[in-house]
Design an enzyme around this catalytic site. Sequence first.
Site, PDB file in Angstrom:
ATOM      1  N   GLY A  75      19.258 -15.886 -12.609  1.00  0.00           N
ATOM      2  CA  GLY A  75      20.340 -15.829 -13.589  1.00  0.00           C
ATOM      3  C   GLY A  75      21.130 -17.131 -13.636  1.00  0.00           C
ATOM      4  N   THR A  76      21.310 -17.737 -12.488  1.00  0.00           N
ATOM      5  CA  THR A  76      22.063 -18.995 -12.424  1.00  0.00           C
ATOM      6  C   THR A  76      21.369 -20.066 -13.267  1.00  0.00           C
ATOM      7  OG1 THR A  76      22.900 -18.458 -10.229  1.00  0.00           O
ATOM      8  CG2 THR A  76      22.888 -20.797 -10.843  1.00  0.00           C
ATOM      9  N   ASN A 156      30.450  -8.871 -13.354  1.00  0.00           N
ATOM     10  CA  ASN A 156      29.888  -8.452 -12.076  1.00  0.00           C
ATOM     11  C   ASN A 156      30.929  -7.927 -11.096  1.00  0.00           C
ATOM     12  OD1 ASN A 156      30.396 -11.326 -12.463  1.00  0.00           O
ATOM     13  ND2 ASN A 156      29.955 -11.549 -10.295  1.00  0.00           N
ATOM     14  N   GLN A 184      24.215  -8.514 -15.455  1.00  0.00           N
ATOM     15  CA  GLN A 184      24.660  -7.180 -15.022  1.00  0.00           C
ATOM     16  C   GLN A 184      24.523  -6.147 -16.141  1.00  0.00           C
ATOM     17  OE1 GLN A 184      25.527  -6.308 -11.952  1.00  0.00           O
ATOM     18  NE2 GLN A 184      25.699  -8.327 -11.037  1.00  0.00           N
ATOM     19  N   GLY A 205      15.939 -10.967 -12.267  1.00  0.00           N
ATOM     20  CA  GLY A 205      15.081  -9.905 -11.763  1.00  0.00           C
ATOM     21  C   GLY A 205      15.677  -9.081 -10.634  1.00  0.00           C
ATOM     22  N   HIS A 206      16.380  -9.756  -9.702  1.00  0.00           N
ATOM     23  CA  HIS A 206      16.744  -9.027  -8.481  1.00  0.00           C
ATOM     24  C   HIS A 206      17.870  -8.019  -8.678  1.00  0.00           C
ATOM     25  CE1 HIS A 206      20.353 -11.357  -6.874  1.00  0.00           C
ATOM     26  NE2 HIS A 206      19.926 -12.191  -7.803  1.00  0.00           N
ATOM     27  N   THR A 242       4.586 -25.051 -12.856  1.00  0.00           N
ATOM     28  CA  THR A 242       3.644 -23.925 -12.838  1.00  0.00           C
ATOM     29  C   THR A 242       4.406 -22.609 -12.700  1.00  0.00           C
ATOM     30  OG1 THR A 242       1.985 -25.350 -11.855  1.00  0.00           O
ATOM     31  CG2 THR A 242       1.626 -22.978 -11.637  1.00  0.00           C
ATOM     32  N   CYS A 330      34.822 -15.403   0.234  1.00  0.00           N
ATOM     33  CA  CYS A 330      35.313 -15.773   1.562  1.00  0.00           C
ATOM     34  C   CYS A 330      34.602 -17.055   1.973  1.00  0.00           C
ATOM     35  CB  CYS A 330      34.989 -14.682   2.572  1.00  0.00           C
ATOM     36  SG  CYS A 330      35.542 -13.073   2.039  1.00  0.00           S
TER      37      CYS A 330
HETATM   38  N1  PLP Z   1      25.592 -13.756 -13.671  1.00  0.00           N
HETATM   39  C1  PLP Z   1      26.067 -12.614 -13.177  1.00  0.00           C
HETATM   40  C2  PLP Z   1      26.965 -11.785 -14.000  1.00  0.00           C
HETATM   41  C3  PLP Z   1      25.723 -12.210 -11.885  1.00  0.00           C
HETATM   42  O1  PLP Z   1      26.201 -11.085 -11.390  1.00  0.00           O
HETATM   43  C4  PLP Z   1      24.873 -13.036 -11.112  1.00  0.00           C
HETATM   44  C5  PLP Z   1      24.549 -12.697  -9.709  1.00  0.00           C
HETATM   45  O2  PLP Z   1      25.312 -12.087  -9.012  1.00  0.00           O
HETATM   46  C6  PLP Z   1      24.392 -14.224 -11.695  1.00  0.00           C
HETATM   47  C7  PLP Z   1      24.761 -14.555 -12.968  1.00  0.00           C
HETATM   48  C8  PLP Z   1      23.472 -15.132 -10.936  1.00  0.00           C
HETATM   49  O3  PLP Z   1      22.193 -14.547 -10.866  1.00  0.00           O
HETATM   50  P1  PLP Z   1      21.164 -15.059  -9.741  1.00  0.00           P
HETATM   51  O4  PLP Z   1      21.598 -14.464  -8.460  1.00  0.00           O
HETATM   52  O5  PLP Z   1      19.843 -14.501 -10.215  1.00  0.00           O
HETATM   53  O6  PLP Z   1      21.186 -16.524  -9.774  1.00  0.00           O
END
Ligand code: PLP
Length: 388
Positions: A75-76, A156, A184, A205-206, A242, A330
Amino acid sequence: MVMAQPPIYLDNAATTPVREEVFEAMRPFFGPKFGNPSSIHSFGREARAALDEARERLATCLGAHPDEVSFNSCGTEGDNTAVLCLWRAMRDSGRNAVVTTPIEHKAVLAAAHEVAHEGGEERILDVDSDGVVVDESFDEHVRDDVAVTSVMWVNNETGVIQDIPALAQRAKQRGVAFHTDAVQAFGKVAIDARTQPFDLLSISGHKIGAPKGIGALFIRRGTAFEPLIRGGSQDRGRRAGTENLAYVVGLATAAELAVAEREQHWKETEHMRDRLQALLLAAIPDAVVHSRGARRAPHVLNISVPGTDNESMLMALDLRGIACSGGSACQSGSVTPSHVLSALGVAPALANAAVRMSFGPINTEADVDRVAEVFPKLVAKARSMAAA
Ligand code: PLP
């Protein structure tokens, strides 16, 4: 310490376990189907077919064309790519600003800061005390000098839902590209690129039962885009490298399951979340549930108890076999209040008491009962220690 019962995992917004079906779908790609999708021999062709099929399956889940799906690592990466690749592609056309909200994940906020660092303008929208984007602020900032506007679908930390179809439509009327972080939201809210006019959307995915390290970015046809990663011609040149085929197949499988089970999952998690919220508020009447006044995704409950701090509460919960997370980051002993709760106007002491409980398919009503029994006792103990 007695830990007779199995631990309870209430941190599904952080990550989820890999689903059995996903693991099985991935398995052949760690074995006989190891080919590189770019190779022209039979191993490569087999891998290419699997890649194309996974792309089609994920596209169907999003209401997208297959060529609008770009697989990535997380996601990042999707969030960074959406903001930076669009802005870099448009900065010379008179659209030099990016617009976002103060409650975004750091993946979006850091990308917006980078835009400012590279000479662009970063504009932050106002949100109300529940964290919902203020309409007037959107209209004021989303103008014809903006390259991209990025608003997350589901937050999140609080679960608050933004009206993304409406915001995307308003951006479109101004000719401004619109990105939404749906990390989310996917598997919780209904997402359909055919009827909802967002231009970019990131998923991970996770959060939905696929492994860590795989994500995807929807990029609507015709969207300006300057690649972040260059090299080979994979993914139509949008992302060289790849492909992580096993994980791509895992993501497509998890996404299909999440879409198929979405409504049932919503009902189940909402029931658990609402019951736990009611039980905790009954036991601790001065507890504060963040974003309670807004529409929230059903898997998140973020609660602060005045006079407690989340670091001690999280440790005490963990000792009792209950895994939750804090609403604050933290960092090496110093507790910084969550930027999300701060943006909602929550006082630092209350923000530093925030405990986020997030539900997933692995949770049961018995988990709710146990947390509802344990949490108030830990609060009473923390308060009596603070008073002593
Ligand atoms: N965006 C949101 C709203 C998230 O909750 C998260 C992960 O907690 C991310 C982006 C980042 O995703 P990733 O952990 O796959 O980089």
